[in-house]
Motif scaffolding. Structure first.
Motif, PDB file in Angstrom:
ATOM      1  N   MET A   1       0.789  -1.228  -0.084  1.00 16.28           N
ATOM      2  CA  MET A   1      -0.021   0.097  -0.161  1.00 16.28           C
ATOM      3  C   MET A   1       0.974   1.282  -0.056  1.00 16.28           C
ATOM      4  N   ASN A   2       0.503   2.318  -0.846  1.00 19.36           N
ATOM      5  CA  ASN A   2       1.287   3.476  -0.965  1.00 19.36           C
ATOM      6  C   ASN A   2       0.735   4.615  -0.039  1.00 19.36           C
ATOM      7  N   HIS A   3       1.172   4.596   1.054  1.00 16.78           N
ATOM      8  CA  HIS A   3       0.640   5.413   2.106  1.00 16.78           C
ATOM      9  C   HIS A   3       0.620   7.050   1.829  1.00 16.78           C
ATOM     10  N   GLN A   4       2.092   7.176   1.071  1.00 17.42           N
ATOM     11  CA  GLN A   4       2.426   8.709   0.667  1.00 17.42           C
ATOM     12  C   GLN A   4       1.269   9.079  -0.189  1.00 17.42           C
ATOM     13  N   LYS A   5       0.881   8.159  -1.187  1.00 15.48           N
ATOM     14  CA  LYS A   5      -0.029   8.488  -2.323  1.00 15.48           C
ATOM     15  C   LYS A   5      -1.464   8.865  -1.775  1.00 15.48           C
ATOM     16  N   ILE A   6      -1.824   7.917  -0.862  1.00 14.04           N
ATOM     17  CA  ILE A   6      -3.028   8.100  -0.209  1.00 14.04           C
ATOM     18  C   ILE A   6      -3.089   9.509   0.429  1.00 14.04           C
ATOM     19  N   TYR A   7      -2.116   9.534   1.130  1.00  8.66           N
ATOM     20  CA  TYR A   7      -2.142  10.972   2.024  1.00  8.66           C
ATOM     21  C   TYR A   7      -2.178  12.168   0.885  1.00  8.66           C
ATOM     22  N   GLU A   8      -1.417  12.064  -0.060  1.00  9.44           N
ATOM     23  CA  GLU A   8      -1.484  13.200  -1.086  1.00  9.44           C
ATOM     24  C   GLU A   8      -2.836  13.455  -1.565  1.00  9.44           C
ATOM     25  N   SER A   9      -3.764  12.204  -2.048  1.00  6.24           N
ATOM     26  CA  SER A   9      -4.848  12.355  -2.515  1.00  6.24           C
ATOM     27  C   SER A   9      -5.803  12.712  -1.624  1.00  6.24           C
ATOM     28  N   ILE A  10      -5.659  12.572  -0.372  1.00  7.78           N
ATOM     29  CA  ILE A  10      -6.611  13.354   0.502  1.00  7.78           C
ATOM     30  C   ILE A  10      -6.421  14.678   0.506  1.00  7.78           C
ATOM     31  N   ILE A  11      -4.998  15.207   0.553  1.00  7.51           N
ATOM     32  CA  ILE A  11      -4.662  16.545   0.586  1.00  7.51           C
ATOM     33  C   ILE A  11      -5.107  17.338  -0.576  1.00  7.51           C
ATOM     34  N   GLN A  12      -4.726  16.718  -1.790  1.00  3.55           N
ATOM     35  CA  GLN A  12      -5.198  17.328  -2.991  1.00  3.55           C
ATOM     36  C   GLN A  12      -7.001  17.507  -3.083  1.00  3.55           C
TER      37      GLN A  12
END
Length: 100
Positions: free
Chosen positions: A1-12
């Protein structure tokens, strides 16, 4: 799981919605780059998140910045309500305690 990608998508997603704090929806301020990692207190480093998004983002940060005590502490503090009661699932409580 790419936690960074999930984090960035929530922020965006939150940024793209141009959220306003004093509407009928409850939002919390969140530092995109945490202050303990050099993030500053300006509007470009803050975003309004729902309470659930905020909690999830702090949990994701513990996976992204493993062994960072300040990140872990911020997540642990989110596991308590304002009256000093635990307000999370037993699984998240156990995970938060294991971070310390």
């Amino acid at each position: 799981m790419n936690h960074q990608k999930i984090y960035e998508s929530i922020i965006q997603k939150a940024k793209s919605e141009n959220r306003v704090k004093y509407n009928n929806i409850y939002y919390e301020n969140h530092h995109i780059l945490p202050r303990c990692l050099g993030g500053i207190d300006d509007k470009d480093n803050k975003v309004l998140l729902t309470a659930r998004e905020h909690y999830v983002c702090h949990k994701l940060l513990t996976y992204i910045y493993k062994r960072n005590k300040k990140i872990a502490n911020a997540f642990c503090r989110m596991t308590w309500d304002k009256k000093g009661n635990r307000n999370i699932s037993s699984r998240d409580y156990a995970y938060a305690r294991e971070l310390k």
